[in-house]
Design a protein around this motif. Structure first.
Motif, mmCIF file in Angstrom:
data_model
loop_
_atom_site.group_PDB
_atom_site.id
_atom_site.type_symbol
_atom_site.label_atom_id
_atom_site.label_comp_id
_atom_site.label_asym_id
_atom_site.label_seq_id
_atom_site.Cartn_x
_atom_site.Cartn_y
_atom_site.Cartn_z
ATOM 1 N N GLY A 16 0.808 -1.217 0.000
ATOM 2 C CA GLY A 16 0.000 0.000 0.000
ATOM 3 C C GLY A 16 0.838 1.262 0.000
ATOM 4 O O GLY A 16 0.487 2.255 -0.658
ATOM 5 N N PHE A 17 1.964 1.255 0.719
ATOM 6 C CA PHE A 17 2.866 2.413 0.706
ATOM 7 C C PHE A 17 3.376 2.684 -0.714
ATOM 8 O O PHE A 17 3.445 3.833 -1.161
ATOM 9 N N GLY A 18 3.760 1.615 -1.409
ATOM 10 C CA GLY A 18 4.225 1.777 -2.776
ATOM 11 C C GLY A 18 3.137 2.316 -3.682
ATOM 12 O O GLY A 18 3.373 3.215 -4.515
ATOM 13 N N TYR A 19 1.928 1.776 -3.516
ATOM 14 C CA TYR A 19 0.783 2.232 -4.325
ATOM 15 C C TYR A 19 0.502 3.715 -4.057
ATOM 16 O O TYR A 19 0.340 4.519 -4.989
ATOM 17 N N ALA A 20 0.461 4.082 -2.756
ATOM 18 C CA ALA A 20 0.141 5.466 -2.396
ATOM 19 C C ALA A 20 1.227 6.436 -2.867
ATOM 20 O O ALA A 20 0.925 7.548 -3.320
ATOM 21 N N ALA A 21 2.496 6.009 -2.783
ATOM 22 C CA ALA A 21 3.587 6.893 -3.184
ATOM 23 C C ALA A 21 3.506 7.245 -4.663
ATOM 24 O O ALA A 21 3.724 8.404 -5.055
ATOM 25 N N VAL A 22 3.181 6.255 -5.484
ATOM 26 C CA VAL A 22 3.070 6.512 -6.922
ATOM 27 C C VAL A 22 1.774 7.246 -7.236
ATOM 28 O O VAL A 22 1.750 8.191 -8.033
ATOM 29 N N ARG A 23 0.689 6.831 -6.595
ATOM 30 C CA ARG A 23 -0.607 7.461 -6.845
ATOM 31 C C ARG A 23 -0.582 8.945 -6.500
ATOM 32 O O ARG A 23 -1.170 9.784 -7.195
ATOM 33 N N ALA A 24 0.139 9.303 -5.409
ATOM 34 C CA ALA A 24 0.199 10.700 -4.983
ATOM 35 C C ALA A 24 1.256 11.504 -5.732
ATOM 36 O O ALA A 24 1.361 12.709 -5.542
ATOM 37 N N GLY A 25 2.046 10.839 -6.573
ATOM 38 C CA GLY A 25 3.050 11.540 -7.350
ATOM 39 C C GLY A 25 4.373 11.726 -6.645
ATOM 40 O O GLY A 25 5.251 12.435 -7.154
ATOM 41 N N PHE A 26 4.549 11.116 -5.469
ATOM 42 C CA PHE A 26 5.828 11.237 -4.764
ATOM 43 C C PHE A 26 6.924 10.400 -5.436
ATOM 44 O O PHE A 26 8.110 10.657 -5.233
ATOM 45 N N LEU A 27 6.512 9.395 -6.188
ATOM 46 C CA LEU A 27 7.461 8.524 -6.879
ATOM 47 C C LEU A 27 6.978 8.362 -8.312
ATOM 48 O O LEU A 27 5.838 7.942 -8.545
ATOM 49 N N ALA A 28 7.831 8.718 -9.257
ATOM 50 C CA ALA A 28 7.451 8.624 -10.664
ATOM 51 C C ALA A 28 7.481 7.168 -11.121
ATOM 52 O O ALA A 28 8.213 6.338 -10.572
ATOM 53 N N GLU A 29 6.704 6.881 -12.154
ATOM 54 C CA GLU A 29 6.647 5.507 -12.655
ATOM 55 C C GLU A 29 8.006 4.998 -13.134
ATOM 56 O O GLU A 29 8.330 3.830 -12.926
ATOM 57 N N PRO A 30 8.850 5.827 -13.786
ATOM 58 C CA PRO A 30 10.190 5.324 -14.140
ATOM 59 C C PRO A 30 11.007 4.900 -12.921
ATOM 60 O O PRO A 30 11.796 3.957 -13.000
#
Length: 312
Positions: A16-30
């Motif tokens: 869930g942390f990984g999902y939330a980080a990408v969903r919120a834009g804190f971590l880019a997909e690349p």
């Protein structure tokens, strides 16, 4: 309730942390792609290499354990393959891809993590025995069947098909790690201590990084149409596979408690991201497999809890 709170939810919290980080834009997909490449091509192969190299091969490979788990896996495949063809009227290549989703459980990222949290690191010997055959056997089966389905009537010779299958299997970094582990194990583990210290540092990062990355990858998937095939794959993965495994393990082979736990917990996992990667590799069944990975991963929070309650 303690199994849900103490064993299962922490694993899915990392996802869930990984999902939330990408969903919120804190971590880019690349960046997620980089994490998954590190996990799949380096950290997880190091984990498998270390585990297989140090595994007691004579004790780990229990015929009842393997038969129970893989009979359940192939039951999942044929249920989804035949259901896709006969019920949902899919072409054979699509049916093979959908069947692969019912065959390939997430034995590594979820199975290892939940078994370790539930029963401790000493309980993982059966898991590693299953995993050592999981990717080579199931990828080999899936690739062979898909290549046959795609090349029917095109005159591809048996030797050419075997070469194609061999290249596809041996190009998998997980398989390379497993094979190197067997080589070191059979050679009597001649490697020095400082080497294992370095391997251990990388291996310890494998599961948390891979779970976090898996959460980031799941952001890309959408539950889109094809609800019938998706529910079929979810049922095959979370109920049929562990159900057949549990029945054989308890009623036919009478496995000891550690082997029973490893077999059933591993069988009860959702399809791994490899189910989507397989579909993407061949360009068939992608929407069904992507949706099935997402739906089954979410549903496995409760179904895994149920299977843990059935185990001693």
């Amino acid at each position: 309730m303690s199994a849900l709170l103490d064993v299962i939810l922490p694993v899915f919290l990392v996802i869930g942390f990984g999902y939330a980080a990408v969903r919120a834009g804190f971590l880019a997909e690349p960046a997620v792609d980089g994490l998954m490449r590190f996990a799949q091509n380096f950290a997880v192969p190091c984990l498998l290499f270390r585990s297989i190299a140090q595994l007691d091969l004579s004790a780990a490979y229990n015929a009842g354990l393997m038969t129970s788990f893989y009979t359940g896996a192939f039951a999942g495949f044929f249920a989804c393959f035949l259901g896709a063809m006969l019920v949902f009227r899919r072409a054979m290549p699509d049916a093979v891809s959908i069947g692969f989703a019912g065959l390939f459980s997430n034995s590594l990222l979820l199975g290892l993590a939940i078994t370790e949290r539930a029963y401790g690191t000493q309980a993982l010997q059966g898991n590693y025995a299953i995993i050592s055959l999981h990717a080579p056997m199931l990828y080999g089966f899936g690739i062979a069947l898909m290549e046959w389905a795609r090349t029917r009537g095109h005159g591809l010779s048996a030797p050419a098909l075997l070469r194609q299958i061999g290249r596809a299997i041996l190009s998998q970094s997980l398989v390379i790690g497993i094979l190197l582990g067997f080589a070191v194990n059979l050679a009597g583990n001649p490697l020095p201590g400082f080497f294992w210290s370095g391997i251990d540092m990388i291996a310890k990062s494998a599961i948390p990084v891979a779970l976090f990355g898996l959460g980031g990858v799941l952001v890309r998937y959408r539950i889109e149409g094809d609800i019938g095939p998706v529910l079929m794959v979810t049922f095959a993965s979370l109920i049929l596979h562990p159900g057949v495994t549990w029945l054989l393990a308890t009623q036919v082979f009478h496995l000891a408690t550690p082997e029973l736990r490893s077999a059933v917990v591993t069988a009860a996992m959702a399809p791994g991201v490899n189910a989507y990667m397989f579909a993407h590799m061949y360009g068939v069944g992608k929407r069904v497999n992507a949706s099935a990975v997402l739906v089954a991963t979410a549903a496995s929070i409760l179904t895994a809890w149920g299977w843990l309650h059935l185990l001693p």
